[in-house]
Enzyme design. Structure first.
Site, PDB file in Angstrom:
ATOM      1  N   ARG A   1      15.656  -4.329  52.985  1.00  0.00           N
ATOM      2  CA  ARG A   1      17.034  -3.830  53.021  1.00  0.00           C
ATOM      3  C   ARG A   1      18.015  -4.998  52.956  1.00  0.00           C
ATOM      4  O   ARG A   1      19.049  -4.923  52.293  1.00  0.00           O
ATOM      5  CB  ARG A   1      17.237  -2.989  54.287  1.00  0.00           C
TER       6      ARG A   1
ATOM      7  N   LYS B   1      23.966  -2.866  54.934  1.00  0.00           N
ATOM      8  CA  LYS B   1      24.534  -3.223  56.233  1.00  0.00           C
ATOM      9  C   LYS B   1      25.506  -4.389  56.054  1.00  0.00           C
ATOM     10  O   LYS B   1      25.328  -5.472  56.625  1.00  0.00           O
ATOM     11  CB  LYS B   1      23.426  -3.544  57.240  1.00  0.00           C
TER      12      LYS B   1
ATOM     13  N   GLU C   1      27.162  10.547  58.142  1.00  0.00           N
ATOM     14  CA  GLU C   1      26.456   9.958  59.282  1.00  0.00           C
ATOM     15  C   GLU C   1      27.478   9.515  60.311  1.00  0.00           C
ATOM     16  O   GLU C   1      28.678   9.742  60.146  1.00  0.00           O
ATOM     17  CB  GLU C   1      25.561   8.799  58.834  1.00  0.00           C
TER      18      GLU C   1
END
Ligand SMILES: *Cc1c(COP(=O)(O)O)cnc(C)c1O
Length: 351
Positions: A104, A205, A241
């Protein structure tokens, strides 16, 4: 590179029955929350633009010095990751799917025009820093060591553009539970977390995704809510989310969670929970009403949602030990802490 050799000799270390050294925290009576407890060491690796990361080192934990014109400070060229190390009952230390965090971070680095450590470099660095801070890994059942890798443009550059130098840094902190009890969410109907479609940065992120929603989160908290639920910015109709966790709803024998479409952060807990729920006989559906709602993330693991409020309307959901979320949480934490057999080879031994 091996961790420093003086790890057994901390003056404030307390010794367990097994002869294991622990940091001087009253692990039995102290309820750890989710806040920073500085540990002994951090990991630092640097690389110039256009080069590959090669050699990192473990250094004492502390402030870092960077140029005022560093890319991270001026233009937000930065990513973070989060994963946990758990101590098992028999004293081993396990990481949960660290290769997923490595991949990621690599995807995020490509998006933000940064070099990234290889999977092996990432996982080895995480193992090394956990070992170096071993005395801060809470005893089995008392919490975990939260590991926070950062990748950032630290080289100086006045003009807008990729920084000339990058730093991969890992620090850690022992943590307990993120939230106490089921959550009460407020649906945020003014601010959005991510741009709709795959052109934004909602799926990585990036450090730039968090501060812009502090106002929504702070206001919700001031009104007694635990966190906000964001809607899709294209239609304002669909739940995406929360600030830093993925959400699921449960109806009869099915679970639902928004698909990864560029706006949702592809959570490793989310991915693992879908597999566990399918193993338990649940179906993963595209859309449905809900009896139950829960959210997932490394920090909180799995947490039930008690209610969602949209403008003046509040909907309540099932919580407590009978809820599916309790079963899923127990299974996942069981795997992470070595109490439930890891049939999927998700855990990685630190030794
Ligand atoms: C980190 C994060 C999650 C959870 O991902 P995990 O890999 O399960 O920890 C979910 N949503 C956002 C916005 C996040 O930053």
């Amino acid at each position: 590179m091996s961790p420093p050799s003086n790890l057994g000799n901390f003056k404030d270390g307390s010794e367990s029955a097994a002869g294991e050294n622990y940091a001087d925290i009253n692990w039995d009576n102290y309820e750890l929350g989710f806040y920073l407890v500085p540990t002994d060491y951090m990991y630092v690796m640097k690389c110039a633009k256009g080069d590959k990361f090669s050699q990192g080192s473990i250094v004492p934990y502390g402030n870092i010095e960077i140029s005022p014109s560093a890319g991270i400070l001026n233009y937000g060229q930065g990513l973070f990751e989060g994963l946990k190390a758990y101590r098992t009952e028999d004293g081993r230390i396990l990481l949960f799917r660290p290769d997923e965090n490595a991949q990621r971070m690599k995807r995020g680095a490509d998006r933000l025009c940064m070099p990234s450590p290889s999977n092996d470099q990432f996982v080895n660095a995480v193992k090394q820093i956990v070992l170096a801070n071993k005395r801060w890994v809470p005893p089995s059942g008392k919490g975990s060591l939260y590991v926070r890798p950062l990748l950032m443009g630290t080289g100086a550059s006045l003009g807008v553009g990729p920084a000339p130098e990058y730093t991969f840094l890992i620090y850690c902190s022992p943590v307990g539970s993120y939230h106490k009890g089921a959550l009460n969410f407020k649906v945020e109907d003014k601010l959005y977390r991510a741009i709709s479609g795959s052109g934004g940065t909602g799926g990585i992120k990036s450090v730039t995704n968090y501060a812009p929603v502090y106002t929504a989160m702070t206001e919700a908290k001031a009104n007694g809510f635990s966190d906000v639920l964001f809607l899709d910015s294209a239609t304002g109709k669909y739940i995406e989310e929360a600030t830093a966790c993925n959400v699921f709803v449960v109806k009869d024998n099915s679970i639902f969670t928004p698909e990864i479409d560029g706006t949702i952060l592809p959570g490793i807990t989310r991915k693992s929970i879908i597999e566990i729920a399918i193993d338990l006989g649940y179906q993963w559906r595209k859309m449905l009403g809900a009896d139950e709602m829960f959210c997932t993330g490394t920090a909180m693991v799995v947490n039930s949602v008690a209610s969602v409020t949209y403008k003046e309307t509040r909907v309540d959901y099932k919580t407590g030990p009978e809820a599916l979320s309790a079963k899923l949480r127990a299974t996942l934490v069981g795997i992470q802490t070595g109490c439930v057999e890891d049939k999927k080879s998700w855990t990685v031994l630190v030794d």
